[in-house]
Design an enzyme around this catalytic site. Structure first.
Site, short mmCIF file in Angstrom:
data_model
loop_
_atom_site.label_atom_id
_atom_site.label_comp_id
_atom_site.label_asym_id
_atom_site.label_seq_id
_atom_site.Cartn_x
_atom_site.Cartn_y
_atom_site.Cartn_z
CB CYS A 25 -0.93 -0.05 1.46
SG CYS A 25 -2.05 1.41 1.33
CB CYS A 32 -3.10 2.38 -1.70
SG CYS A 32 -3.41 0.74 -1.06
CE LYS A 63 -4.52 3.12 -6.59
NZ LYS A 63 -5.52 2.06 -6.17
CE1 TYR A 95 -6.84 -2.51 -7.11
CE2 TYR A 95 -7.99 -4.54 -7.19
CZ TYR A 95 -7.03 -3.78 -6.59
OH TYR A 95 -6.02 -4.24 -5.65
CD GLU A 151 -7.11 2.08 -9.09
OE1 GLU A 151 -8.12 2.04 -8.25
OE2 GLU A 151 -6.02 1.50 -8.86
CG HIS A 173 -29.87 21.93 -4.82
ND1 HIS A 173 -29.73 21.37 -5.65
CD2 HIS A 173 -29.95 23.22 -5.07
CE1 HIS A 173 -29.96 21.93 -6.93
NE2 HIS A 173 -30.09 23.09 -6.28
CD GLU A 183 -29.19 18.04 -5.19
OE1 GLU A 183 -30.38 18.35 -4.94
OE2 GLU A 183 -28.23 19.01 -5.68
#
Length: 481
Positions: A46, A51, A54, A181, A185, A464, A469
Site C-alpha cells: 500500500c 495505494c 498510485k 481495477y 486505474e 443542494h 443529493e
C-alpha cells in the site's frame, strides 16, 4: 513480559499495514514482547508500491484537463508539459517519509525489527536469512501479495505494476493487459499524463464482479478520454520489435524511446505484440496487470502443516488462525478481501483475540471500496446482478452531466444507483461513478452497513446543489428485478 519458554510473545513476518498495526498494538497496548521481520521496505504494497503512490499519480494525472476547463470559467492559464522527473523525485521523498513513519511507530512501541527475510522452521521458530533463529509463542504471517506475469514466452519484456513508480521516463505509448481495477486505474493515470494508452482485456467487459451498469459507464468514459480499450482481446505473442523484421516496425518516437523494458540479457527496446484478433502493433512498453498472487512461497509453511490454497493463499479460520494453532495470517496472503483497511482490521482482530482475551472474528461483510479510474467508482454492498439472484429488488438509478463539467461543455456523465430489497426496503447496494466517488462511498457505506431502508434515505434532506443529493431524491425505481 515474554513467555520464558520463547524469545518473543509474537513474531510478525511482514512490514505492511496489517503486520505493522498488529505488532505495534500488541506491544504498545498489551505489553507483549514483539519482533517483526521485513526483507523489503516498511509500509508494504500500500505505502510503497500500491495505494499511496498510485493515488498521488491519480492526482497528478487529473491536472491535464484543468487548464482547458478553467478557460470556461474565465481563467486564462497556460499549460506546460508534465515533468515526470520532478514528480518522481517528490514521490520518492514522500514514500521515504512514510516508511520512516512506519519504522518510528514500531520503534516507539518497543517492537524489535529485523531487515531480513524470514521463514518458519517449526510452529514456534522463525529462521532469518542470516541463519539466526528466533522463537515465539505466536507467529503472524502478513507478507501480502505480488503481481504476476502470464505464462507467455518473452513475458519478461513487460513490466508489472510495481515497476511503474521506478520508470526513468514515461513511454510515449503503452499496452496494458488486464481489465481489473489495477489495469483500469493505470490506464486512466497514464492517459492523463499524456501517454498513448491501449488496453486489452480478454473478458466481455472490464471490472468483472462490479455492478454492470457502473462498470459500463467507466468503460465508456475511458474510451471517451482517448484510451483504446479492446475487450474480448488478449495477447498471444510478443517480442522485441527489432527481432521482428517481418512485422510492424517501431515509429521514430518509439525507436528513440527505447521502452526501458529489459530482457534478462539486458537488451531493451519497443515491443512487438500480436493479439487474439490477429492484429500486430509495436508499443514502447507493455504492462501486465493480470493478477496478484499471495506471497507465501518458500516460507516453510506447508512443511510445518499450514494449508495453502491453489494460488498459495494461506487457509485460515474466522479468527485468522491456520491449522497450526500458534500460526496466524492476515492480509493479502490469505486472499480473502485484498484491501489495506481490511488487513488492518484483521490485524486488530487478531490482537484482540490473542492478546486481549476477546475472541474477535473478522467482519468481511459490506466493505466499501473505490476504484480510482477517471471518473472514480465507489461501491458498497450487492451489485444489481448479485441482488436479483438472491431476492426481488427495486433499482433506483440516475445518470446525468454534473454541473461543473456541463458548464464547461464537456460530455462527462456520472451515475448514482441504489439497489433496494422489495420485501424489507433495506438498501442492499450503492454504486457511484463520479469525480471523488471514493469520498462519497465512505459516507454511503455507513448507511448501507447500518442496513438503512430506502425510506430512511428519502427522509434525509438533500444538500443542494451537489451530485450526491441524487442518492436521497430518487423517488421511483427505474426497474424491478
Amino acid at each position: 513480559m515474554a513467555d520464558t519458554d520463547f524469545d518473543y510473545d509474537l513474531f510478525v513476518i511482514g512490514g505492511g499495514s496489517g503486520g505493522v498495526r498488529a505488532a505495534r498494538v500488541a506491544a504498545g497496548e498489551y505489553g507483549a514482547k514483539v519482533a517483526l521481520a521485513e526483507d523489503d521496505r516498511y509500509g508494504g504494497t500500500c505505502v510503497i508500491r500500491g495505494c499511496v503512490p498510485k493515488k498521488l499519480m491519480v492526482f497528478a494525472s487529473t491536472y491535464s484537463d484543468v487548464v482547458e476547463e478553467a478557460r470556461s470559467y474565465g481563467w486564462d492559464h497556460r499549460q506546460g508539459p508534465f515533468d515526470w522527473q520532478d514528480f518522481r523525485g517528490r514521490l520518492t521523498q514522500e514514500l521515504d517519509r512514510l516508511e520512516g513513519v512506519y519504522r518510528k511507530l514500531l520503534a516507539n512501541s518497543g517492537v524489535e525489527t529485523f531487515d531480513l527475510r524470514a521463514r518458519l522452521k517449526d510452529a514456534h521458530t522463525v529462521e532469518l536469512a542470516d541463519g539466526t533463529t528466533k522463537t515465539a509463542k505466536h507467529i503472524l504471517v502478513a507478507t501480502g501479495g505480488h503481481p504476476v506475469r502470464p505464462d507467455l514466452p518473452n513475458a519478461e519484456l513487460g513490466i508489472v505494476s510495481d515497476d511503474i513508480f521506478h520508470l526513468d521516463q514515461l513511454p510515449k505509448s503503452i499496452l496494458i493487459i488486464g481489465g481489473g481495477y489495477i489495469a483500469c486505474e493505470f490506464a486512466c493515470i497514464l492517459r492523463g499524463l499524456g501517454v498513448e494508452v491501449t488496453q486489452y482485456y480478454r473478458g466481455a467487459q472490464i471490472l468483472r464482479g462490479f455492478d454492470d451498469e457502473a462498470r459500463g459507464l467507466v468503460a465508456e468514459s475511458m474510451r471517451d478520454s482517448g484510451i483504446d480499450l479492446h475487450t474480448g482481446t488478449n495477447i498471444v505473442e510478443m517480442a522485441l520489435a527489432e527481432d521482428r523484421k517481418d512485422g510492424p516496425q517501431p515509429t521514430a518516437s518509439a525507436a528513440s524511446m527505447g521502452a526501458g523494458v529489459k530482457q534478462a540479457a539486458g537488451r531493451s527496446g519497443p515491443v512487438w505484440v500480436k493479439s487474439t484478433n490477429g492484429g500486430e502493433k509495436v508499443f514502447d512498453m507493455v504492462l501486465f496487470a493480470t493478477g496478484r498472487d499471495p506471497s507465501s512461497k518458500d516460507m516453510g509453511l506447508e512443511e510445518i502443516g499450514v494449508t495453502l490454497g491453489r494460488r498459495g493463499e494461506i487457509k485460515v479460520d474466522e479468527y485468522s488462525q491456520t491449522g497450526v494453532p500458534s500460526v496466524y495470517a492476515i492480509g493479502d496472503v490469505t486472499d480473502r478481501v485484498n484491501l489495506t483497511p481490511v488487513a488492518i482490521r484483521e490485524g486488530m482482530a487478531f490482537v484482540e483475540t490473542v492478546f486481549g482475551g476477546n475472541p474477535t472474528p473478522v467482519d468481511h461483510d459490506l466493505i466499501p471500496s473505490a476504484i480510482f479510474t477517471q471518473p472514480e467508482m465507489g461501491t458498497v454492498g450487492l451489485s444489481e446482478e448479485e441482488a436479483r439472484d438472491r431476492e426481488p429488488v427495486e433499482i433506483y438509478c440516475t445518470s446525468f452531466k454534473p454541473m461543473q463539467s456541463a458548464f464547461a461543455g464537456k460530455s462527462d456523465r456520472v451515475l448514482m444507483k441504489l439497489v433496494v430489497s422489495r420485501e424489507t426496503r433495506v438498501v442492499l447496494g450503492c454504486h457511484i461513478v463520479a469525480p471523488n466517488a471514493g469520498e462519497l462511498i465512505q459516507m454511503a457505506g455507513i448507511a448501507v452497513k447500518a442496513k438503512l431502508t430506502k425510506e430512511q434515505f428519502d427522509a434525509t434532506c438533500a444538500v443542494h446543489p451537489t451530485m450526491s443529493e441524487e442518492l436521497v431524491t430518487m423517488r421511483k425505481p427505474v426497474r424491478t428485478a
